[in-house]
Design an enzyme around this catalytic site. Structure first.
Site, PDB file in Angstrom:
ATOM      1  N   TYR A  54      29.091  54.147  36.428  1.00  0.00           N
ATOM      2  CA  TYR A  54      28.530  53.346  36.217  1.00  0.00           C
ATOM      3  C   TYR A  54      29.064  52.053  34.700  1.00  0.00           C
ATOM      4  CZ  TYR A  54      25.226  51.422  39.694  1.00  0.00           C
ATOM      5  OH  TYR A  54      24.574  51.367  40.464  1.00  0.00           O
ATOM      6  N   GLU A  56      28.766  48.535  34.464  1.00  0.00           N
ATOM      7  CA  GLU A  56      28.833  46.835  34.817  1.00  0.00           C
ATOM      8  C   GLU A  56      28.619  45.596  34.045  1.00  0.00           C
ATOM      9  OE1 GLU A  56      24.619  47.658  35.922  1.00  0.00           O
ATOM     10  OE2 GLU A  56      25.379  46.725  37.983  1.00  0.00           O
ATOM     11  N   ASP A 200      44.742  33.056  49.506  1.00  0.00           N
ATOM     12  CA  ASP A 200      44.182  33.787  50.255  1.00  0.00           C
ATOM     13  C   ASP A 200      45.558  35.086  50.612  1.00  0.00           C
ATOM     14  OD1 ASP A 200      43.451  36.519  50.928  1.00  0.00           O
ATOM     15  OD2 ASP A 200      41.537  35.100  52.320  1.00  0.00           O
ATOM     16  N   THR A 226      43.288  41.257  49.593  1.00  0.00           N
ATOM     17  CA  THR A 226      43.202  43.041  48.694  1.00  0.00           C
ATOM     18  C   THR A 226      44.125  43.564  48.513  1.00  0.00           C
ATOM     19  OG1 THR A 226      44.243  42.646  51.556  1.00  0.00           O
ATOM     20  CG2 THR A 226      41.702  42.333  51.158  1.00  0.00           C
ATOM     21  N   LYS A 229      47.406  46.117  52.438  1.00  0.00           N
ATOM     22  CA  LYS A 229      47.952  45.292  53.321  1.00  0.00           C
ATOM     23  C   LYS A 229      49.528  45.857  52.791  1.00  0.00           C
ATOM     24  CE  LYS A 229      44.095  42.924  55.107  1.00  0.00           C
ATOM     25  NZ  LYS A 229      43.359  42.261  54.146  1.00  0.00           N
ATOM     26  N   ARG A 235      41.800  50.595  49.408  1.00  0.00           N
ATOM     27  CA  ARG A 235      40.856  49.177  50.269  1.00  0.00           C
ATOM     28  C   ARG A 235      40.147  49.106  49.101  1.00  0.00           C
ATOM     29  NH1 ARG A 235      40.159  48.314  55.673  1.00  0.00           N
ATOM     30  NH2 ARG A 235      41.806  49.927  55.254  1.00  0.00           N
TER      31      ARG A 235
END
Ligand code: DSN
Length: 420
Positions: A54, A56, A200, A226, A229, A235
């Site tokens: 973790y 954060e 984008d 992303t 691609k 991903r």
């Protein structure tokens, strides 16, 4: 060499399904333009013990102890993303492209504000204002599309709509638009109405990073993408842009939207950014586009129709109306011979999105396997044979064998098949 598998003994069901998927990827022709194949280094980082941690917050400003290693990982990912795209800041925490875009809405808008984006059914994305997505539900959306004549974005329509509706946020970028996007035009339009400009580039990111597709970085306030691609990473998502927006974007991602960042994925992103910075990646991106043009030309020479008449990128939409097959049926029959693509609306489609009149195809994945122009011509021939003989089982069997043989010449993950 087969790899050792603890998965096989602990969960044979999932193991078997993963093995089936290795086989599908290995022996099929992957033409979905938003998919690619990561290498072993990216897989290794993505499957690492960093999944246990973790973290954060941002590097050196975490809400958890024990973050020294992951701090260094995230700092590397940020530095590489900035270098790769030439941006002033990067946030590598978005879990996906959709969440990256959601963070931009969260950063700059209030519910009810006006947003302008490209229509989904003419090449945009769900998060650019589709009525079934949060973007269309919580914001007032003005949508631009393509011209009826040439299926290109119409600069006059974009400017006129912006002047009429004065959106606070303008989004450029697409998921099924094969041509170059004029980012300078969108900057001009955004300046005209005082809007924030989001580019984008989820689809084009690898091509942009390699300098083979126009970069929006000089024009857009924020760039989202992303990473899986054309960029060929794990991903995930990524946000970048001008330094003045760093704080509002960082706070929108966390604590605005997300909790703990996926540190294993951030490590895998860092690996893929390093790979994209290497000279080989430019050669790859150039070949992706050359292959797409060869595939498009070959399909046209076989009598098929391509939306806008061709491509300047990694993808194209095949308009199937002249051969009287729906996108849904085409996707299905192509799948049955091992050619994977997705049904897609063509501009001004009269079919619903569950049926569609086209299929979207692209070359990032086949190019990663090492395929070139000759294989694109063969692939076009196999697509054509499949679509024109879709009820001829004997012919489909022949194509199936040819698909398997072609894929088999370009090994991918064969060593990941556990045989014992
Ligand atoms: N689902 C992606 C694509 O296939 O283009 C967009 O998010």
């Amino acid at each position: 060499m087969p790899i050792a598998s603890s998965l096989k003994s602990i969960d044979p069901d999932i193991f078997r399904l993963v093995q089936m998927e290795v086989r599908r990827q290995e022996y099929g022709l992957e033409l979905i333009p938003s998919e690619n194949f990561v290498d072993e280094a990216v897989l290794e980082a993505n499957g690492s013990v960093l999944t246990n941690k973790y973290a954060e917050g941002l590097p050196r400003k975490r809400y958890y102890g024990g973050c020294d290693c992951v701090d260094a990982v995230e700092e590397l990912a940020i530095a590489r993303a900035k270098e790769l795209f030439g941006t002033e800041f990067a946030n590598v925490q978005p879990h996906s492209g959709a969440q990256a875009n959601q963070a931009v809405y969260e950063a700059f808008l209030k519910p009810g504000d006006t947003v302008m984006g490209m229509r989904l059914d003419q090449g945009g994305h769900l998060t650019h204002g589709s009525p079934v997505n949060f973007s269309g539900k919580h914001y007032k959306v003005v949508a631009y599309g393509v011209r009826t004549t040439d299926h290109l974005i119409d600069p006059d329509e974009v400017m006129a709509l912006a002047k009429e509706h004065r959106p606070k946020l303008i989004i450029c970028g697409a998921t099924a638009y094969s041509r170059r996007i004029d980012f300078a035009l969108f900057r001009k339009v955004a300046d005209e109405v005082g809007a924030i400009l989001l580019a984008d580039i989820a689809h084009y990111a690898g091509l942009v990073a390699a300098g083979e597709y126009p970069s929006p970085v000089a024009y857009a306030d924020i760039v989202s993408t992303t990473t899986h691609k054309t960029l060929r990473g794990p991903r995930s998502g990524l946000l970048m842009g001008k330094a003045q927006h760093a704080q509002v974007i960082n706070r929108a991602v966390f604590p605005g939207l997300q909790g703990g960042p996926h540190m294993h994925t951030i490590a895998a992103k860092a690996v893929s950014f390093k790979e994209a910075l290497a000279p080989d990646f430019k050669i790859y991106a150039r070949q992706v586009i050359a292959n797409a043009r060869a595939l498009s030309d070959a399909l046209i020479s076989l009598g098929l129709k391509i939306v806008s008449g061709g491509t300047d990128s990694h993808l194209m939409v095949v308009d199937l109306r002249p051969i009287e097959v729906s996108g849904k049926d085409a996707q299905h029959v192509l799948d049955s011979v091992g050619i994977t693509c997705n049904k897609n609306t063509v501009p001004f489609d009269t079919q619903p999105p569950t049926v569609c009149s086209g299929v979207r195809i692209g070359t990032p994945a086949l190019t990663t396997r090492g395929m070139g122009i000759a294989e694109m011509k063969t692939t076009a021939e196999l697509i054509n044979q499949t679509l024109r003989n879709r009820t001829d089982e004997k012919k489909l069997d022949e194509v199936r064998e040819q698909v398997r043989a072609l894929a088999g010449r370009f090994p991918l993950y064969r060593h990941r098949l556990v045989t014992e």
